[in-house]
Design a protein around this motif. Sequence first.
Motif, PDB file in Angstrom:
ATOM      1  N   VAL A  71      37.172 -30.889  58.715  1.00 28.64           N
ATOM      2  CA  VAL A  71      38.136 -29.733  58.402  1.00 28.64           C
ATOM      3  C   VAL A  71      38.746 -29.127  59.757  1.00 28.64           C
ATOM      4  O   VAL A  71      39.805 -28.882  59.285  1.00 28.64           O
ATOM      5  CB  VAL A  71      37.426 -28.636  57.273  1.00 28.64           C
ATOM      6  CG1 VAL A  71      38.308 -27.513  57.232  1.00 28.64           C
ATOM      7  CG2 VAL A  71      36.793 -29.080  56.073  1.00 28.64           C
ATOM      8  N   LEU A  72      37.985 -29.039  60.703  1.00 32.56           N
ATOM      9  CA  LEU A  72      38.492 -28.524  61.890  1.00 32.56           C
ATOM     10  C   LEU A  72      38.861 -29.415  62.881  1.00 32.56           C
ATOM     11  O   LEU A  72      39.190 -29.211  64.028  1.00 32.56           O
ATOM     12  CB  LEU A  72      37.440 -27.467  62.444  1.00 32.56           C
ATOM     13  CG  LEU A  72      37.031 -26.374  61.642  1.00 32.56           C
ATOM     14  CD1 LEU A  72      35.797 -25.599  62.232  1.00 32.56           C
ATOM     15  CD2 LEU A  72      38.000 -25.749  61.015  1.00 32.56           C
ATOM     16  N   ARG A  73      39.236 -30.680  62.294  1.00 29.31           N
ATOM     17  CA  ARG A  73      39.758 -31.725  63.495  1.00 29.31           C
ATOM     18  C   ARG A  73      41.108 -31.278  63.996  1.00 29.31           C
ATOM     19  O   ARG A  73      41.673 -30.547  63.427  1.00 29.31           O
ATOM     20  CB  ARG A  73      39.392 -32.923  62.804  1.00 29.31           C
ATOM     21  CG  ARG A  73      40.418 -33.234  61.628  1.00 29.31           C
ATOM     22  CD  ARG A  73      40.304 -34.481  60.883  1.00 29.31           C
ATOM     23  NE  ARG A  73      41.174 -34.632  59.694  1.00 29.31           N
ATOM     24  CZ  ARG A  73      41.020 -35.549  58.780  1.00 29.31           C
ATOM     25  NH1 ARG A  73      40.192 -36.503  59.009  1.00 29.31           N
ATOM     26  NH2 ARG A  73      41.730 -35.618  57.489  1.00 29.31           N
ATOM     27  N   PRO A  74      41.436 -31.768  65.191  1.00 29.67           N
ATOM     28  CA  PRO A  74      42.717 -31.417  65.658  1.00 29.67           C
ATOM     29  C   PRO A  74      43.855 -31.579  64.631  1.00 29.67           C
ATOM     30  O   PRO A  74      43.863 -32.627  63.943  1.00 29.67           O
ATOM     31  CB  PRO A  74      42.870 -32.420  66.826  1.00 29.67           C
ATOM     32  CG  PRO A  74      41.593 -32.835  67.396  1.00 29.67           C
ATOM     33  CD  PRO A  74      40.786 -32.834  66.125  1.00 29.67           C
ATOM     34  N   HIS A  75      44.776 -30.915  64.655  1.00 27.38           N
ATOM     35  CA  HIS A  75      45.620 -30.495  63.587  1.00 27.38           C
ATOM     36  C   HIS A  75      46.918 -31.099  63.930  1.00 27.38           C
ATOM     37  O   HIS A  75      47.562 -30.929  65.153  1.00 27.38           O
ATOM     38  CB  HIS A  75      46.050 -28.952  63.046  1.00 27.38           C
ATOM     39  CG  HIS A  75      46.525 -29.022  61.591  1.00 27.38           C
ATOM     40  ND1 HIS A  75      47.730 -29.115  61.202  1.00 27.38           N
ATOM     41  CD2 HIS A  75      45.756 -28.538  60.670  1.00 27.38           C
ATOM     42  CE1 HIS A  75      47.708 -29.119  60.097  1.00 27.38           C
ATOM     43  NE2 HIS A  75      46.572 -28.663  59.571  1.00 27.38           N
ATOM     44  N   SER A  76      47.708 -31.783  63.080  1.00 28.90           N
ATOM     45  CA  SER A  76      48.880 -32.402  63.380  1.00 28.90           C
ATOM     46  C   SER A  76      50.157 -31.634  63.636  1.00 28.90           C
ATOM     47  O   SER A  76      51.086 -31.788  64.157  1.00 28.90           O
ATOM     48  CB  SER A  76      49.347 -33.519  62.260  1.00 28.90           C
ATOM     49  OG  SER A  76      49.582 -32.764  61.190  1.00 28.90           O
ATOM     50  N   LEU A  77      49.901 -30.187  63.095  1.00 30.35           N
ATOM     51  CA  LEU A  77      50.959 -29.174  63.504  1.00 30.35           C
ATOM     52  C   LEU A  77      51.257 -29.012  64.647  1.00 30.35           C
ATOM     53  O   LEU A  77      52.419 -28.582  65.094  1.00 30.35           O
ATOM     54  CB  LEU A  77      50.373 -27.945  62.974  1.00 30.35           C
ATOM     55  CG  LEU A  77      50.363 -27.750  61.374  1.00 30.35           C
ATOM     56  CD1 LEU A  77      49.321 -26.495  60.934  1.00 30.35           C
ATOM     57  CD2 LEU A  77      51.687 -27.797  60.626  1.00 30.35           C
ATOM     58  N   VAL A  78      50.530 -29.279  65.729  1.00 31.82           N
ATOM     59  CA  VAL A  78      50.759 -29.169  67.113  1.00 31.82           C
ATOM     60  C   VAL A  78      51.813 -30.238  67.606  1.00 31.82           C
ATOM     61  O   VAL A  78      52.772 -29.858  68.243  1.00 31.82           O
ATOM     62  CB  VAL A  78      49.393 -29.315  68.157  1.00 31.82           C
ATOM     63  CG1 VAL A  78      50.032 -29.180  69.519  1.00 31.82           C
ATOM     64  CG2 VAL A  78      48.650 -28.324  67.772  1.00 31.82           C
ATOM     65  N   ASP A  79      51.371 -31.401  67.348  1.00 33.34           N
ATOM     66  CA  ASP A  79      52.450 -32.592  67.686  1.00 33.34           C
ATOM     67  C   ASP A  79      53.674 -32.787  66.764  1.00 33.34           C
ATOM     68  O   ASP A  79      54.594 -33.350  67.167  1.00 33.34           O
ATOM     69  CB  ASP A  79      51.490 -33.807  67.625  1.00 33.34           C
ATOM     70  CG  ASP A  79      50.513 -33.558  68.511  1.00 33.34           C
ATOM     71  OD1 ASP A  79      50.649 -32.974  69.757  1.00 33.34           O
ATOM     72  OD2 ASP A  79      49.329 -34.351  68.150  1.00 33.34           O
ATOM     73  N   HIS A  80      53.663 -32.143  65.745  1.00 33.28           N
ATOM     74  CA  HIS A  80      54.737 -32.356  64.667  1.00 33.28           C
ATOM     75  C   HIS A  80      55.457 -30.869  64.178  1.00 33.28           C
ATOM     76  O   HIS A  80      54.900 -30.596  62.826  1.00 33.28           O
ATOM     77  CB  HIS A  80      54.341 -33.383  63.511  1.00 33.28           C
ATOM     78  CG  HIS A  80      53.908 -34.761  64.002  1.00 33.28           C
ATOM     79  ND1 HIS A  80      54.771 -35.759  64.283  1.00 33.28           N
ATOM     80  CD2 HIS A  80      52.708 -35.042  64.070  1.00 33.28           C
ATOM     81  CE1 HIS A  80      53.818 -36.583  64.714  1.00 33.28           C
ATOM     82  NE2 HIS A  80      52.696 -36.147  64.642  1.00 33.28           N
ATOM     83  N   PRO A  81      56.193 -30.444  64.931  1.00 34.28           N
ATOM     84  CA  PRO A  81      56.607 -28.925  64.546  1.00 34.28           C
ATOM     85  C   PRO A  81      57.308 -28.888  63.131  1.00 34.28           C
ATOM     86  O   PRO A  81      57.257 -27.996  62.492  1.00 34.28           O
ATOM     87  CB  PRO A  81      57.598 -28.589  65.842  1.00 34.28           C
ATOM     88  CG  PRO A  81      57.196 -29.521  66.741  1.00 34.28           C
ATOM     89  CD  PRO A  81      56.740 -30.891  66.375  1.00 34.28           C
ATOM     90  N   GLU A  82      57.940 -30.264  62.704  1.00 36.17           N
ATOM     91  CA  GLU A  82      58.667 -30.189  61.741  1.00 36.17           C
ATOM     92  C   GLU A  82      57.821 -30.072  60.404  1.00 36.17           C
ATOM     93  O   GLU A  82      58.290 -29.838  59.328  1.00 36.17           O
ATOM     94  CB  GLU A  82      59.621 -31.373  61.330  1.00 36.17           C
ATOM     95  CG  GLU A  82      58.727 -32.656  61.221  1.00 36.17           C
ATOM     96  CD  GLU A  82      58.153 -33.441  62.675  1.00 36.17           C
ATOM     97  OE1 GLU A  82      57.632 -34.517  62.513  1.00 36.17           O
ATOM     98  OE2 GLU A  82      58.384 -32.837  63.849  1.00 36.17           O
ATOM     99  N   ALA A  83      56.709 -30.410  60.534  1.00 38.51           N
ATOM    100  CA  ALA A  83      55.432 -30.328  59.595  1.00 38.51           C
ATOM    101  C   ALA A  83      55.359 -28.994  59.156  1.00 38.51           C
ATOM    102  O   ALA A  83      55.138 -28.596  57.884  1.00 38.51           O
ATOM    103  CB  ALA A  83      54.159 -30.743  59.909  1.00 38.51           C
TER     104      ALA A  83
END
Length: 206
Positions: free
Chosen positions: A93-105
């Motif tokens: 659940v706490l693995r690195p989140h793609s929000l950091v690399d994909h702002p459009e998300a």
Amino acid sequence: MTEPGLRERKKQQTRRTIIDTATRLFAARGFEQVPVAEVARAADVSVATVFNYFPTKEDMVYDGMDDFEAALVEALRQRPAGERMLDTFRAFVLRPHSLVDHPEAVARIAAIARVVKDSAALQARERLVFDRYTRALADLVAEETSAKPHDVEPWVVANALMGVNRALKDFVHDQALAGRTGKQIAKDVLAQGRRALALLEAGLAG
């Protein structure tokens, strides 16, 4: 990992196109106001194609959520011998989140959050998704602990863990709606998740 073939890549692209089109239309007019036929026309596919990928209209919104919850339960089922369920849950659940690399998300999450907030049908579907995987997790806990049929502990454990999962999902949606950046959300959801899981690990006595 083997790269997907041309046929599979085309299928993935079609699925992505349908989801993106549906999200745009739902965000503009509301989930209930957009028929599947309109999504199909805007995505340049047939209605039959839409239903081949998404058996229900709600699946166009919650397909990814279903995948996440199924993968979570499977990760817990397949965890290494001797590894605590709580530790596997925390790592997943706490693995690195793609929000950091994909702002459009972030924009897409905010759009979906608005659509869900205004749709009783989608809220009901979300509850069903969480209920289904909470039950699956409770069954797994019962199996691993050889619990008796009417023991409540597996259900308590499953609801506690999935409650953290659901709370973090709501937190991400709220933060996206508030206009936070992906980096800010990822940082804060990690801190919130760690605090919540520390509370479960320590117990509620405090």
